[in-house]
Design an enzyme around this catalytic site. Structure first.
Site, PDB file in Angstrom:
ATOM      1  N   ALA A  64       0.874  -1.159   0.000  1.00 32.47           N
ATOM      2  CA  ALA A  64       0.000   0.000   0.000  1.00 32.47           C
ATOM      3  C   ALA A  64       0.915   1.213   0.000  1.00 32.47           C
ATOM      4  O   ALA A  64       2.063   1.140   0.435  1.00 32.47           O
ATOM      5  CB  ALA A  64      -0.889  -0.019   1.226  1.00 32.47           C
ATOM      6  N   GLY A 109       0.736  -4.904   1.243  1.00 32.54           N
ATOM      7  CA  GLY A 109      -0.505  -5.033   0.477  1.00 32.54           C
ATOM      8  C   GLY A 109      -0.319  -5.767  -0.842  1.00 32.54           C
ATOM      9  O   GLY A 109      -1.268  -6.350  -1.376  1.00 32.54           O
ATOM     10  N   GLU A 112      -0.448  -9.334   0.027  1.00 34.90           N
ATOM     11  CA  GLU A 112      -1.850  -9.630   0.354  1.00 34.90           C
ATOM     12  C   GLU A 112      -2.702  -9.745  -0.904  1.00 34.90           C
ATOM     13  O   GLU A 112      -3.626 -10.563  -0.967  1.00 34.90           O
ATOM     14  CB  GLU A 112      -2.398  -8.548   1.290  1.00 34.90           C
ATOM     15  N   GLU A 132       4.795  -5.035   7.713  1.00 33.74           N
ATOM     16  CA  GLU A 132       4.004  -4.010   8.410  1.00 33.74           C
ATOM     17  C   GLU A 132       4.494  -3.709   9.821  1.00 33.74           C
ATOM     18  O   GLU A 132       4.519  -2.560  10.249  1.00 33.74           O
ATOM     19  CB  GLU A 132       2.525  -4.408   8.457  1.00 33.74           C
TER      20      GLU A 132
END
Ligand code: HXC
Length: 259
Positions: A64, A109, A112, A132
């Site tokens: 992200a 992300g 993911e 993270e």
């Protein structure tokens, strides 16, 4: 106009390429919205398989967008997680198989996103990680539950707690990817797999995806009921009765007997 993402159709296969190379294809709100719109507009009768990949030779998706996330408030961050999660859940529930062709960094992300796909294949320069915790956050697009489903809880916890990077050979070893190819071969191999899938009965393929999802759900509920059962069993023991009674009578309980 969709500047950061493109879709091409090759017979029954659709190929979505995330193309924001200046930020190693990192996902911001706009890019997520564009992805959602593309997924909503696919014709699932004429498309039987979807391939997701990143543009360039360096990254699938490097996470992200950290610049976007940096100043988010608690509420905005929650919203961002929900938006991403809903799109990734959508990928998981599409009526057709989704293959991630992971062509480089798949971090945070990005990892993911790959996890939300049905099948992952990677180039030999691919690197996976859930970093993270090193950023003072936790995965917010499904990493906490999808990673352990794929590689097992022990390895998932190790990767989530340490943020360690996993290179392609190790990713193959732990089942994070199904196969590793050279970068120039990767998309070709994804298309080859897609073509095999598209030759099969689309109803059958779609039914398998649905059933496997349902079974997983059943598994979760099954575990929930197992927990309830064990919980209930405790209420037939002398220990539970004595301990609860003692608490209500404000006196120390007798030592536990195991009965
Ligand atoms: C924003 C990013 C980015 C990211 C890279 N860039 N990753 N921008 N968000 N996730 C940008 C860099 O700032 C840089 O911009 C350009 O892309 C090239 O990256 P470099 O760092 O210069 O390249 P390199 O030195 O080769 O390092 C590559 C890298 C590194 C190891 C992948 O970029 C990196 O560590 N990126 C962050 C990876 C990460 O932590 N991802 C997880 C985010 S958390 P400029 O303008 O300087 O050229 C997450 C949470 C998900 O994903 C859940 C949300 C709810």
């Amino acid at each position: 106009m969709m500047v950061n993402i493109k879709i091409e159709q090759k017979d029954y296969i659709a190929i979505i390429t995330i193309d924001r190379q200046q930020a190693l294809n990192a996902l911001n709100r706009e890019l997520l919205n564009q992805l959602k719109e593309l997924l909503n507009n696919i014709n699932y009768e004429t498309t039987r398989c979807l391939i997701l990949t990143g543009a360039g030779e360096k990254a699938f998706v490097a996470g992200a967008d950290i610049a976007y996330m940096k100043t988010l408030s608690k509420k905005q961050a929650e919203e961002f997680s929900i938006i991403g999660n809903s799109i990734f859940n959508k990928i998981e529930h599409l009526p057709i198989p989704v293959i991630a062709a992971v062509n480089g960094f798949a971090l945070g992300g990005g990892c993911e996103l790959a996890l939300a796909c049905d099948i992952r294949i990677a180039s030999d320069n691919a690197v996976f990680s859930q970093p993270e915790v090193s950023l003072g956050i936790i995965p917010g697009f499904g990493g906490t539950f999808r990673l352990s489903r794929l590689v097992g809880e022990g390895i998932a916890k190790e990767l989530l707690f340490t943020g360690d990077r996993v290179k392609a050979p190790r990713a193959l070893e732990i089942g994070l990817v199904n196969a590793v190819y050279t970068l120039p071969e990767l998309l070709e191999k994804a298309i080859e797999m897609g073509e095999k899938i598209c030759k099969n009965s689309p109803i059958g393929v779609s039914a398998i995806k649905s059933v496997m999802y349902e079974v997983q759900k059943a598994d979760i509920y099954g575990k929930m009921y197992a927990e309830a059962e064990y919980f209930g069993n405790c209420f037939e023991t002398e220990d539970q009765k004595e301990a609860m009674t003692a608490m209500l009578e404000k006196r120390p309980a007798k030592p536990f007997t195991g009965k």
